[in-house]
Design a protein around this motif. Structure first.
Motif: not given
Length: 168
Positions: A145-146, A161-162, A167-168
């Motif tokens: 993830i970027i 970030v959260l 979404r993972l």
């Protein structure tokens, strides 16, 4: 099944530790700063280790300490030079999700001001810009993830970030 670790990578001053601590709290995970693990193992400050064994010697220690991190459900924040440690990075790929906190060179330069005081190791004749260009390629190579943080306050970065992780 992948262990549910989150590993932050990025240049010095992107907030790997700051963001990491808050993300760990919000997700109910433990937080590990591997620079502290290195200092604990070697019983010396990072700059003392680098002064004694040089950059290559330090990278060997950094690789070993990070490669040996054996945790589940943790947020891990290694030093920026971790991307030179292939074994450690492979290990992190296997045990979690790698989040690259990305910032433009301008943002990094503004935040760092004095690389030496910040403990940023520059090789003879190397500029901060050279280091930035060299590492960004590696950060992108390893990232799952970027999250770009230009024009972001720390709180925005944490939320971004959260959101990406959810979404993972």
């Amino acid at each position: 099944m992948k262990k549910k670790n989150i590993i932050f990578i990025g240049m010095p001053a992107v907030g790997k530790s700051t963001v990491g601590v808050v993300v760990a709290k919000r997700l109910g995970k433990q937080f590990i700063d591997t620079d502290l693990l290195i200092q604990e193992q070697e019983k010396k400050l990072l700059r003392e280790i680098i002064a004694e064994v040089g950059e290559d010697g330090f990278l060997k220690i950094e690789n070993q300490v990070n490669r040996d991190v054996d945790v589940e459900n943790a947020v891990i924040s290694p030093g920026g030079s971790i991307v030179y440690c292939e074994e450690a990075m492979q290990h992190y790929k296997e045990i979690g999700t790698i989040v690259y906190l990305q910032a433009s060179y301008q943002t990094i330069k503004q935040r760092i001001r004095n690389p030496k005081k910040r403990g940023v190791v520059l090789r003879e004749g190397q500029t901060l810009k050279d280091l930035y260009d060299e590492r960004c390629v590696l950060f992108e190579k390893y990232a799952d993830i970027i999250v770009n943080e230009d024009q972001c306050e720390i709180g925005d970065t944490i939320e971004n970030v959260l959101e990406e992780l959810s979404r993972l």
